[in-house]
Design a protein around this motif. Structure first.
Motif, PDB file in Angstrom:
ATOM      1  N   UNK A 186      96.903  60.703  36.688  1.00  0.00           N
ATOM      2  CA  UNK A 186      96.875  60.199  38.062  1.00  0.00           C
ATOM      3  C   UNK A 186      96.664  61.343  39.052  1.00  0.00           C
ATOM      4  N   UNK A 187      97.351  62.455  38.841  1.00  0.00           N
ATOM      5  CA  UNK A 187      97.197  63.615  39.728  1.00  0.00           C
ATOM      6  C   UNK A 187      95.766  64.131  39.693  1.00  0.00           C
ATOM      7  N   UNK A 188      95.187  64.204  38.511  1.00  0.00           N
ATOM      8  CA  UNK A 188      93.801  64.668  38.352  1.00  0.00           C
ATOM      9  C   UNK A 188      92.833  63.753  39.101  1.00  0.00           C
ATOM     10  N   UNK A 189      93.009  62.443  38.956  1.00  0.00           N
ATOM     11  CA  UNK A 189      92.078  61.491  39.550  1.00  0.00           C
ATOM     12  C   UNK A 189      92.244  61.384  41.065  1.00  0.00           C
ATOM     13  N   UNK A 190      93.491  61.439  41.549  1.00  0.00           N
ATOM     14  CA  UNK A 190      93.710  61.374  42.994  1.00  0.00           C
ATOM     15  C   UNK A 190      93.128  62.609  43.680  1.00  0.00           C
ATOM     16  N   UNK A 191      93.347  63.769  43.096  1.00  0.00           N
ATOM     17  CA  UNK A 191      92.768  64.982  43.678  1.00  0.00           C
ATOM     18  C   UNK A 191      91.246  64.919  43.635  1.00  0.00           C
TER      19      UNK A 191
ATOM     20  N   UNK B  64      87.151  78.435  35.624  1.00  0.00           N
ATOM     21  CA  UNK B  64      88.406  79.067  35.167  1.00  0.00           C
ATOM     22  C   UNK B  64      89.566  78.083  35.067  1.00  0.00           C
ATOM     23  N   UNK B  65      89.562  77.057  35.908  1.00  0.00           N
ATOM     24  CA  UNK B  65      90.630  76.059  35.871  1.00  0.00           C
ATOM     25  C   UNK B  65      90.539  75.214  34.614  1.00  0.00           C
ATOM     26  N   UNK B  66      89.344  74.710  34.306  1.00  0.00           N
ATOM     27  CA  UNK B  66      89.171  73.813  33.157  1.00  0.00           C
ATOM     28  C   UNK B  66      89.384  74.538  31.832  1.00  0.00           C
ATOM     29  N   UNK B  67      89.003  75.807  31.769  1.00  0.00           N
ATOM     30  CA  UNK B  67      89.176  76.570  30.531  1.00  0.00           C
ATOM     31  C   UNK B  67      90.650  76.857  30.257  1.00  0.00           C
TER      32      UNK B  67
ATOM     33  N   UNK C 294     101.543  76.018  30.022  1.00  0.00           N
ATOM     34  CA  UNK C 294     102.639  75.044  29.990  1.00  0.00           C
ATOM     35  C   UNK C 294     102.322  73.831  30.856  1.00  0.00           C
ATOM     36  N   UNK C 295     103.094  72.770  30.659  1.00  0.00           N
ATOM     37  CA  UNK C 295     102.797  71.506  31.333  1.00  0.00           C
ATOM     38  C   UNK C 295     102.818  71.624  32.856  1.00  0.00           C
ATOM     39  N   UNK C 296     103.764  72.387  33.422  1.00  0.00           N
ATOM     40  CA  UNK C 296     103.853  72.513  34.880  1.00  0.00           C
ATOM     41  C   UNK C 296     102.611  73.177  35.447  1.00  0.00           C
ATOM     42  N   UNK C 297     102.125  74.204  34.768  1.00  0.00           N
ATOM     43  CA  UNK C 297     100.908  74.902  35.217  1.00  0.00           C
ATOM     44  C   UNK C 297      99.692  73.999  35.019  1.00  0.00           C
ATOM     45  N   UNK C 298      99.651  73.269  33.895  1.00  0.00           N
ATOM     46  CA  UNK C 298      98.536  72.350  33.640  1.00  0.00           C
ATOM     47  C   UNK C 298      98.441  71.301  34.738  1.00  0.00           C
TER      48      UNK C 298
ATOM     49  N   UNK D 285      95.163  69.259  39.259  1.00  0.00           N
ATOM     50  CA  UNK D 285      94.975  68.881  40.662  1.00  0.00           C
ATOM     51  C   UNK D 285      93.852  69.697  41.291  1.00  0.00           C
ATOM     52  N   UNK D 286      93.883  71.012  41.096  1.00  0.00           N
ATOM     53  CA  UNK D 286      92.861  71.882  41.679  1.00  0.00           C
ATOM     54  C   UNK D 286      91.490  71.592  41.085  1.00  0.00           C
ATOM     55  N   UNK D 287      91.451  71.449  39.755  1.00  0.00           N
ATOM     56  CA  UNK D 287      90.173  71.200  39.086  1.00  0.00           C
ATOM     57  C   UNK D 287      89.553  69.883  39.482  1.00  0.00           C
ATOM     58  N   UNK D 288      90.362  68.834  39.574  1.00  0.00           N
ATOM     59  CA  UNK D 288      89.839  67.533  39.980  1.00  0.00           C
ATOM     60  C   UNK D 288      89.257  67.572  41.377  1.00  0.00           C
ATOM     61  N   UNK D 289      89.969  68.236  42.302  1.00  0.00           N
ATOM     62  CA  UNK D 289      89.497  68.325  43.691  1.00  0.00           C
ATOM     63  C   UNK D 289      88.173  69.074  43.773  1.00  0.00           C
ATOM     64  N   UNK D 290      88.121  70.239  43.149  1.00  0.00           N
ATOM     65  CA  UNK D 290      86.927  71.086  43.263  1.00  0.00           C
ATOM     66  C   UNK D 290      85.724  70.437  42.583  1.00  0.00           C
ATOM     67  N   UNK D 291      85.900  69.951  41.358  1.00  0.00           N
ATOM     68  CA  UNK D 291      84.765  69.398  40.625  1.00  0.00           C
ATOM     69  C   UNK D 291      84.194  68.162  41.289  1.00  0.00           C
ATOM     70  N   UNK D 292      85.050  67.265  41.743  1.00  0.00           N
ATOM     71  CA  UNK D 292      84.576  66.000  42.301  1.00  0.00           C
ATOM     72  C   UNK D 292      84.083  66.119  43.736  1.00  0.00           C
TER      73      UNK D 292
END
Length: 411
Positions: free
Chosen positions: A271-276, A306-309, A315-319, A324-331
Motif C-alpha cells: 500500500x505504501x509503495x502504491x500510494x507513493x 539505487x532504491x530498487x536494487x 531490514x523491513x523498516x528500511x525497505x 515509498x521513495x522508489x514508488x514516488x520517483x518511478x511513477x
C-alpha cells in the motif's frame, strides 16, 4: 467527414479553459475503474489458499487481465480516433461490472480467468477514451490534466492492500461482489461524461476550416525519426511495467517469506509503495510542464535504480522507506510518457494513449508470467533482485529527442 481529427488534433481546437470539473470526474472514474482491477492481484493470497494455485497460475490470471487490455486498447484508440464514441465509456464499465460479479462467485480457476477477461475488456475501452477526455478538457495544461486523470487510476490501484485487509480477508472471494456497486457508480458518472464529450465534439465540429486543417495534419506521414522515438518510449514503458508488475503481484509474498509478515502486514508495505506511486504520478505532470518531459522521464528511471536494487537487502523498516521513495520517483513519469507519445504523433490521441497505457498493461502481463516462472524456479528472492535492476534501462532515455525537437517536428 470523420469527427476523428477534430477531437484528436490539439492545435486545431479552439483555445479552451482547463475544464477542472471534467478532469476531476474522469479522474474519479479512473480511480473506481482501477480499484476494481486492483481486486484481482489483491485476491492472489486468498485464491492461492482457497484454490491451491501456483505462482505460475496466479501469473496467468494477471496475464489474462492485462493482455486483453494491452491488445484492445490500441485497437479501440485507433477506432475512436476515426470516429469518437462517447458512450463507449459507460458501456465498457458495464462489462467490468459483469466481470466482477463473475469473479466473486467463480467456483474454480478457469472461471476466474474468464471473469478477469471481462474486466480486462472493460478496462481496454475505458483507458484510451478516458485519456482522450482528459486531453480534450486540458486546455493549455496537458501535463497537469493527464496527471489528474492518471493519479486517479494509480490511487485506485493503491487501494488493493486496503481492499484485501478490510474486505477480502474477512469475506473471502465473495467479498469482490461489493465492487459491483463501485462499477455501477462509475457507469453513472461516465454517462454524465459522455454527454459532455458529445457536446464538446459538436462544438469543435462547428468550425469547418479548423476541422479541415486537423484532418490534413492527422494524415501527415510519420517519419522514421518519430517511429524510432516511439519505439524507444514504448521500450522504457516496458522496463517500468515489468518492475511495477513484480512488486505489485509478488512483493507481498516476498515480505511474508523474508520478514515473517502476516498478509495484512505485507499489504501495508505494498500500500505504501502504491500510494507513493500515485503521488508521484500527480506531481510528474506539472513538473514536466515546467522542466520538460524528457527530463522527468530520465530522472524518474535513473533515480529509482539505487532504491530498487537495495530493497531486497535491507531490514523491513528500511525497505518500507525505500518502497515509498522508489514508488514516488518511478511513477512520476507515468502520465508524462503518455503526453510525450501524444505530442510525438499528434492527431492520434486515442491510439497513443492505447499504446502507452495499454502497453503498460501488456508488458505487465508478460512480466507476470516470466516473473512468476522465475519465482517458482529460482525463488522469490532471486526474482525480486532481478526486478530491481530493470530501472537501469532508463539510461536509454538519453536517446529520446528533446521536447523542443518534438515540437519542431510538428510545427
Amino acid at each position: 467527414m470523420s469527427t476523428t481529427a477534430v477531437s484528436a488534433r490539439p492545435s486545431s481546437q479552439p483555445q479552451q479553459e482547463t475544464a477542472y470539473r471534467i478532469l476531476f470526474i474522469i479522474g474519479l472514474c479512473h480511480l473506481l475503474n482501477d480499484s476494481i482491477q486492483s481486486v484481482i492481484p489483491a485476491m492472489f493470497p486468498i485464491l492461492e489458499k482457497s484454490m491451491g494455485l501456483t505462482f505460475s497460475q496466479l501469473g496467468m490470471i494477471a496475464f489474462s487481465l492485462n493482455i486483453v487490455s494491452s491488445i484492445m486498447q490500441p485497437v479501440i484508440g485507433m477506432a475512436t480516433d476515426k470516429k469518437p464514441v462517447p458512450f463507449a465509456l459507460p458501456i465498457g464499465l458495464t462489462f467490468t461490472l459483469f466481470g466482477v460479479l463473475g469473479l466473486a462467485f467463480a467456483p474454480k480457476y478457469e472461471w476466474v480467468v474468464v471473469s478477469v477477461l471481462f474486466i480486462g475488456l472493460g478496462s481496454a475501452v475505458f483507458h484510451p477514451e478516458g485519456s482522450r477526455v482528459a486531453y480534450m478538457a486540458a486546455g493549455p495544461r496537458r501535463g497537469l490534466a493527464q496527471s489528474i486523470y492518471q493519479v486517479g487510476g494509480n490511487t485506485g490501484q493503491a487501494l488493493a492492500p486496503v481492499i484485501t485487509a478490510l474486505i477480502l480477508v474477512p469475506l473471502g472471494q465473495v467479498g469482490a461482489a461489493w465492487f459491483t456497486v463501485v462499477a455501477a457508480i462509475a457507469v453513472g458518472l461516465l454517462i454524465y461524461i459522455a454527454f459532455w464529450y458529445t457536446g464538446r465534439l459538436q462544438l469543435e465540429l462547428s468550425t469547418l476550416s479548423k476541422k479541415n486543417q486537423s484532418a490534413a495534419n492527422s494524415n501527415k506521414k510519420i517519419s522514421k525519426a518519430v517511429w524510432g522515438a516511439l519505439v524507444l518510449i514504448l521500450f522504457l514503458i516496458f522496463a517500468r511495467s515489468w518492475y511495477i508488475s513484480g512488486m505489485t503481484n509478488f512483493y507481498a509474498f516476498y515480505a511474508i517469506e523474508k520478514y515473517s509478515f502476516s498478509i495484512g502486514q505485507s499489504q501495508l508495505f505494498l500500500f505504501a509503495f502504491l500510494v507513493s506511486g500515485a503521488l508521484g504520478t500527480f506531481f510528474g505532470g506539472p513538473l514536466a510542464d515546467r522542466f520538460g518531459k524528457k527530463t522527468v522521464i530520465f530522472l524518474s528511471m535513473i533515480l529509482t535504480v539505487p532504491l530498487s536494487i537495495l530493497i531486497p537487502f535491507v531490514p523491513s523498516a528500511v525497505a518500507f522507506i525505500l518502497l515509498i521513495l522508489g514508488g514516488f520517483v518511478l511513477m512520476s513519469s507515468f502520465s508524462v510518457t503518455v503526453v510525450y507519445a501524444q505530442e510525438l504523433i499528434p492527431g492520434k490521441i486515442g491510439t497513443m494513449a492505447g499504446l502507452t497505457v495499454g502497453l503498460a498493461f501488456g508488458m505487465g502481463a508478460i512480466g507476470s508470467i516470466v516473473l512468476g516462472y522465475i519465482a517458482d524456479t529460482f525463488g522469490l528472492t532471486s526474482m525480486i533482485i532481478f526486478t530491481g535492476f530493470l530501472p537501469v534501462l532508463g539510461i536509454l532515455t538519453l536517446l529520446l529527442p528533446s521536447d523542443k525537437i518534438v515540437s519542431e517536428w510538428n510545427s
